[in-house]
Design a protein around this motif. Structure first.
Motif, PDB file in Angstrom:
ATOM      1  N   TYR A  25       0.806  -1.218   0.000  1.00  0.00           N
ATOM      2  CA  TYR A  25       0.000   0.000   0.000  1.00  0.00           C
ATOM      3  C   TYR A  25       0.843   1.274   0.000  1.00  0.00           C
ATOM      4  O   TYR A  25       0.301   2.375  -0.152  1.00  0.00           O
ATOM      5  N   MET A  26       2.140   1.162   0.155  1.00  0.00           N
ATOM      6  CA  MET A  26       2.947   2.371   0.315  1.00  0.00           C
ATOM      7  C   MET A  26       2.936   3.248  -0.943  1.00  0.00           C
ATOM      8  O   MET A  26       3.013   4.483  -0.850  1.00  0.00           O
ATOM      9  N   ASN A  27       2.796   2.623  -2.094  1.00  0.00           N
ATOM     10  CA  ASN A  27       2.750   3.418  -3.322  1.00  0.00           C
ATOM     11  C   ASN A  27       1.466   4.229  -3.430  1.00  0.00           C
ATOM     12  O   ASN A  27       1.407   5.226  -4.169  1.00  0.00           O
ATOM     13  N   SER A  28       0.433   3.804  -2.719  1.00  0.00           N
ATOM     14  CA  SER A  28      -0.829   4.541  -2.748  1.00  0.00           C
ATOM     15  C   SER A  28      -0.897   5.626  -1.681  1.00  0.00           C
ATOM     16  O   SER A  28      -1.922   6.318  -1.577  1.00  0.00           O
ATOM     17  N   GLN A  29       0.140   5.773  -0.888  1.00  0.00           N
ATOM     18  CA  GLN A  29       0.203   6.808   0.144  1.00  0.00           C
ATOM     19  C   GLN A  29       1.150   7.919  -0.337  1.00  0.00           C
ATOM     20  O   GLN A  29       2.372   7.798  -0.232  1.00  0.00           O
ATOM     21  N   PRO A  30       0.620   9.000  -0.886  1.00  0.00           N
ATOM     22  CA  PRO A  30       1.492  10.046  -1.465  1.00  0.00           C
ATOM     23  C   PRO A  30       2.321  10.804  -0.435  1.00  0.00           C
ATOM     24  O   PRO A  30       3.381  11.350  -0.774  1.00  0.00           O
ATOM     25  N   ASP A  31       1.855  10.820   0.813  1.00  0.00           N
ATOM     26  CA  ASP A  31       2.534  11.639   1.817  1.00  0.00           C
ATOM     27  C   ASP A  31       3.337  10.807   2.823  1.00  0.00           C
ATOM     28  O   ASP A  31       3.893  11.361   3.766  1.00  0.00           O
ATOM     29  N   LEU A  32       3.392   9.484   2.625  1.00  0.00           N
ATOM     30  CA  LEU A  32       4.069   8.603   3.575  1.00  0.00           C
ATOM     31  C   LEU A  32       5.106   7.747   2.860  1.00  0.00           C
ATOM     32  O   LEU A  32       5.058   7.568   1.639  1.00  0.00           O
ATOM     33  N   ASN A  33       6.035   7.200   3.635  1.00  0.00           N
ATOM     34  CA  ASN A  33       6.994   6.239   3.112  1.00  0.00           C
ATOM     35  C   ASN A  33       7.299   5.199   4.200  1.00  0.00           C
ATOM     36  O   ASN A  33       6.823   5.310   5.343  1.00  0.00           O
ATOM     37  N   ALA A  34       8.111   4.193   3.847  1.00  0.00           N
ATOM     38  CA  ALA A  34       8.408   3.099   4.769  1.00  0.00           C
ATOM     39  C   ALA A  34       9.168   3.571   5.996  1.00  0.00           C
ATOM     40  O   ALA A  34       8.997   3.028   7.101  1.00  0.00           O
ATOM     41  N   ASN A  50      -1.200  -4.399  13.358  1.00  0.00           N
ATOM     42  CA  ASN A  50      -2.075  -4.940  12.316  1.00  0.00           C
ATOM     43  C   ASN A  50      -3.147  -3.928  11.921  1.00  0.00           C
ATOM     44  O   ASN A  50      -3.453  -3.759  10.722  1.00  0.00           O
ATOM     45  N   ILE A  51      -3.718  -3.246  12.902  1.00  0.00           N
ATOM     46  CA  ILE A  51      -4.754  -2.247  12.606  1.00  0.00           C
ATOM     47  C   ILE A  51      -4.161  -1.085  11.819  1.00  0.00           C
ATOM     48  O   ILE A  51      -4.775  -0.576  10.861  1.00  0.00           O
ATOM     49  N   VAL A  52      -2.973  -0.634  12.188  1.00  0.00           N
ATOM     50  CA  VAL A  52      -2.320   0.469  11.473  1.00  0.00           C
ATOM     51  C   VAL A  52      -2.109   0.103  10.007  1.00  0.00           C
ATOM     52  O   VAL A  52      -2.448   0.889   9.089  1.00  0.00           O
ATOM     53  N   ASP A  53      -1.556  -1.079   9.756  1.00  0.00           N
ATOM     54  CA  ASP A  53      -1.265  -1.472   8.373  1.00  0.00           C
ATOM     55  C   ASP A  53      -2.545  -1.667   7.562  1.00  0.00           C
ATOM     56  O   ASP A  53      -2.605  -1.295   6.379  1.00  0.00           O
ATOM     57  N   ARG A  54      -3.556  -2.241   8.158  1.00  0.00           N
ATOM     58  CA  ARG A  54      -4.801  -2.458   7.412  1.00  0.00           C
ATOM     59  C   ARG A  54      -5.503  -1.140   7.107  1.00  0.00           C
ATOM     60  O   ARG A  54      -6.108  -0.981   6.024  1.00  0.00           O
ATOM     61  N   TYR A  55      -5.433  -0.199   8.036  1.00  0.00           N
ATOM     62  CA  TYR A  55      -6.071   1.095   7.780  1.00  0.00           C
ATOM     63  C   TYR A  55      -5.311   1.874   6.708  1.00  0.00           C
ATOM     64  O   TYR A  55      -5.927   2.491   5.817  1.00  0.00           O
ATOM     65  N   LEU A  56      -3.999   1.846   6.772  1.00  0.00           N
ATOM     66  CA  LEU A  56      -3.211   2.536   5.751  1.00  0.00           C
ATOM     67  C   LEU A  56      -3.376   1.910   4.372  1.00  0.00           C
ATOM     68  O   LEU A  56      -3.140   2.576   3.352  1.00  0.00           O
ATOM     69  N   SER A  57      -3.755   0.655   4.309  1.00  0.00           N
ATOM     70  CA  SER A  57      -3.938  -0.011   3.020  1.00  0.00           C
ATOM     71  C   SER A  57      -5.270   0.340   2.367  1.00  0.00           C
ATOM     72  O   SER A  57      -5.453   0.079   1.170  1.00  0.00           O
ATOM     73  N   VAL A  58      -6.200   0.957   3.124  1.00  0.00           N
ATOM     74  CA  VAL A  58      -7.508   1.294   2.547  1.00  0.00           C
ATOM     75  C   VAL A  58      -7.803   2.789   2.610  1.00  0.00           C
ATOM     76  O   VAL A  58      -8.801   3.246   2.015  1.00  0.00           O
ATOM     77  N   LYS A  59      -6.976   3.557   3.300  1.00  0.00           N
ATOM     78  CA  LYS A  59      -7.251   4.983   3.473  1.00  0.00           C
ATOM     79  C   LYS A  59      -5.967   5.783   3.351  1.00  0.00           C
ATOM     80  O   LYS A  59      -4.942   5.445   3.955  1.00  0.00           O
ATOM     81  N   LYS A  60      -6.001   6.847   2.562  1.00  0.00           N
ATOM     82  CA  LYS A  60      -4.854   7.739   2.446  1.00  0.00           C
ATOM     83  C   LYS A  60      -4.779   8.632   3.685  1.00  0.00           C
ATOM     84  O   LYS A  60      -5.779   9.246   4.085  1.00  0.00           O
ATOM     85  N   LEU A 108       8.837  -6.537  12.540  1.00  0.00           N
ATOM     86  CA  LEU A 108       7.605  -5.758  12.421  1.00  0.00           C
ATOM     87  C   LEU A 108       7.877  -4.290  12.115  1.00  0.00           C
ATOM     88  O   LEU A 108       7.030  -3.606  11.523  1.00  0.00           O
ATOM     89  N   ILE A 109       9.032  -3.775  12.495  1.00  0.00           N
ATOM     90  CA  ILE A 109       9.354  -2.374  12.237  1.00  0.00           C
ATOM     91  C   ILE A 109       9.541  -2.109  10.752  1.00  0.00           C
ATOM     92  O   ILE A 109       9.201  -1.028  10.249  1.00  0.00           O
ATOM     93  N   HIS A 110      10.027  -3.103  10.022  1.00  0.00           N
ATOM     94  CA  HIS A 110      10.391  -2.896   8.621  1.00  0.00           C
ATOM     95  C   HIS A 110       9.222  -3.275   7.716  1.00  0.00           C
ATOM     96  O   HIS A 110       8.708  -4.401   7.753  1.00  0.00           O
ATOM     97  N   TYR A 111       8.865  -2.332   6.888  1.00  0.00           N
ATOM     98  CA  TYR A 111       7.702  -2.505   6.011  1.00  0.00           C
ATOM     99  C   TYR A 111       7.889  -3.664   5.032  1.00  0.00           C
ATOM    100  O   TYR A 111       6.951  -4.415   4.760  1.00  0.00           O
ATOM    101  N   SER A 112       9.093  -3.792   4.477  1.00  0.00           N
ATOM    102  CA  SER A 112       9.331  -4.834   3.477  1.00  0.00           C
ATOM    103  C   SER A 112       9.119  -6.238   4.046  1.00  0.00           C
ATOM    104  O   SER A 112       8.697  -7.148   3.327  1.00  0.00           O
ATOM    105  N   VAL A 113       9.392  -6.407   5.325  1.00  0.00           N
ATOM    106  CA  VAL A 113       9.252  -7.740   5.940  1.00  0.00           C
ATOM    107  C   VAL A 113       7.787  -8.115   6.103  1.00  0.00           C
ATOM    108  O   VAL A 113       7.383  -9.232   5.785  1.00  0.00           O
ATOM    109  N   ILE A 114       6.973  -7.186   6.592  1.00  0.00           N
ATOM    110  CA  ILE A 114       5.572  -7.539   6.851  1.00  0.00           C
ATOM    111  C   ILE A 114       4.752  -7.631   5.565  1.00  0.00           C
ATOM    112  O   ILE A 114       3.685  -8.233   5.542  1.00  0.00           O
ATOM    113  N   ILE A 115       5.231  -7.012   4.487  1.00  0.00           N
ATOM    114  CA  ILE A 115       4.501  -7.085   3.227  1.00  0.00           C
ATOM    115  C   ILE A 115       4.826  -8.377   2.476  1.00  0.00           C
ATOM    116  O   ILE A 115       3.961  -8.997   1.857  1.00  0.00           O
TER     117      ILE A 115
END
Length: 411
Positions: free
Chosen positions: A169-178, A207-217, A311-318
């Motif tokens: 989902y990180m590519n769909s978040q224009p204002d955020l990065n890993a 888990n809640i943070v990642d799921r919310y960021l995957s559906v909401k900018k 869990l801290i690293h985005y690439s691992v949990i994705i």
């Protein structure tokens, strides 16, 4: 023939009939004799015992012995002495020979033979396997362990994580990065430790943070608000005494007012459909750590240390589902603590993963362990350098992980 002849015949055939005073015949009520165990065999010829219906008395036994001995002396033949039969053996008749005991090998069925030939032709060999240990044996009387349903529960967890897996989902978040996400998770781990919350709350929060960021900018200024609200939801779900909103406001340095936190909490629950019963890595860590025999606190702390680094690293949990991340952490922990073998049949059975499937993720976790003391994000390192956690962060990392290969790795 006279009229008395039938009567004489009846009296001759049935001696139990007597004549009464009126000249009529009546039968006595006489019961038949039954064998009560006092019948003695008499020997007419050698080897041909018969039974007589005479009660055994001392005089009768003496008479039988005197009469049978002369007959036996005349007819008996000299035979070779036979060994005494064991108790329970059936005695043989005189004309029978002693049977020879033949060792009969169990015959193989045609299906077994054809299966063995097919495996040999395909190059499949049967190798001895370690026995799969019963890890639930000690909890058989523990009603909370749910031993009868635990296998079905984890089958459902594996199915659920496949259906609801995270997408990139990180590519769909224009204002955020890993990197921003890593800073947020590191801060949440520190907050979780200061509040002394349950481990389940931390894993559900992430888990809640990642799921919310995957559906909401989410804009950058609201990222910490998402983290605080997610922790509030997770604590209400997992904790007996969750922290109050004022505690979260204070620990975030009054960055957000109460109304804004409650509004974000409602927005998160609405976008996730109030779906909070999810298989986080924690549920798999509990099961897989238990299957890592021998199970001890040192092993448990090392497993959680490596998992939280991941869990801290985005690439691992994705790139790794929760069950694979948990299994890789157990494998890396066993390599770090030099457990042999690094991967057992029991772990393979309960995790469903082979060793070669976990090696790449385990290498990444070991790399994080190696540089944990040097990175800027030190929340996990400070947590597990504490003696209460066994100071497992100070253990030397498994640098020889690549050389740790089991014999069954080619499967």
């Amino acid at each position: 023939m006279t009229t008395n002849e039938p009567v004489l015949q009846i009296q001759h055939l049935n001696k139990d009939v007597k004549q009464n005073n009126e000249g009529q015949y009546e039968r006595k009520n006489r019961r038949a004799l039954v064998d009560i165990g006092n019948l003695a065999p008499t020997v007419v010829e050698v080897g041909k015992p018969t039974q007589i219906s005479r009660p055994v008395t001392r005089n009768f036994c003496t008479q039988l012995g005197e009469n049978a001995q002369p007959a036996a002396d005349k007819n008996v033949k000299i035979q070779k002495p036979q060994p005494e039969p064991n108790k329970g053996d059936v005695p043989l008749k005189p004309h029978e020979e002693t049977p020879r005991i033949k060792s009969k090998k169990p015959s193989k069925s045609l299906t077994t033979v054809l299966t063995a030939r097919s495996k040999a032709a395909c190059g499949i060999t049967t190798k001895p396997k370690d026995l799969v240990a019963d890890i639930d044996e000690s909890d058989i009387n523990n009603e909370l362990a749910e031993v009868e349903y635990v296998e079905d529960i984890y089958k459902f967890y594996k199915l659920s994580e496949t259906e609801g897996g995270l997408q990139d989902y990180m590519n769909s978040q224009p204002d955020l990065n890993a990197k921003m996400r890593a800073i947020l998770i590191d801060w949440l781990i520190e907050v979780h430790r200061k509040f002394n919350l349950m481990p389940e709350s931390l894993y559900l929060t992430i888990n809640i943070v990642d799921r919310y960021l995957s559906v909401k900018k989410v804009p950058r200024r609201e990222l910490q608000l998402v983290g605080i609200s997610a922790m509030l939801i997770a604590c209400k779900y997992e904790e007996i005494w969750p922290p109050e909103v004022t505690d979260l406001i204070e620990i975030s340095d009054n960055a957000y007012p109460r109304e804004q936190i409650l509004t974000m909490e409602k927005a998160i629950l609405g976008h996730l459909g109030w779906y909070l019963t999810v298989p986080t890595p924690y549920v798999f860590l509990v099961r897989y750590s238990k299957a890592s025999l021998p199970y001890d606190s040192e092993m448990e702390n090392m497993v959680f240390f490596l998992t939280e680094l991941g869990l801290i690293h985005y690439s691992v949990i994705i790139t790794n589902c929760p069950s694979k991340l948990a299994a890789s952490a157990v494998y890396a922990a066993r390599c770090t603590l030099k457990k042999t073998p690094a991967w057992t049949e029991t772990l393979k059975h309960h995790t469903g993963y082979y060793e070669h499937e976990l090696r790449e993720c385990a290498k990444i976790l070991v790399t994080f362990h190696e540089c944990a003391s040097e990175t800027k994000l030190k929340a996990v390192y400070r947590k597990y350098v504490n003696p209460e956690k066994g100071a497992v962060a100070l253990f030397p990392p498994a640098r020889n992980l690549e050389a740790v290969v089991s014999d069954g790795d080619s499967e």
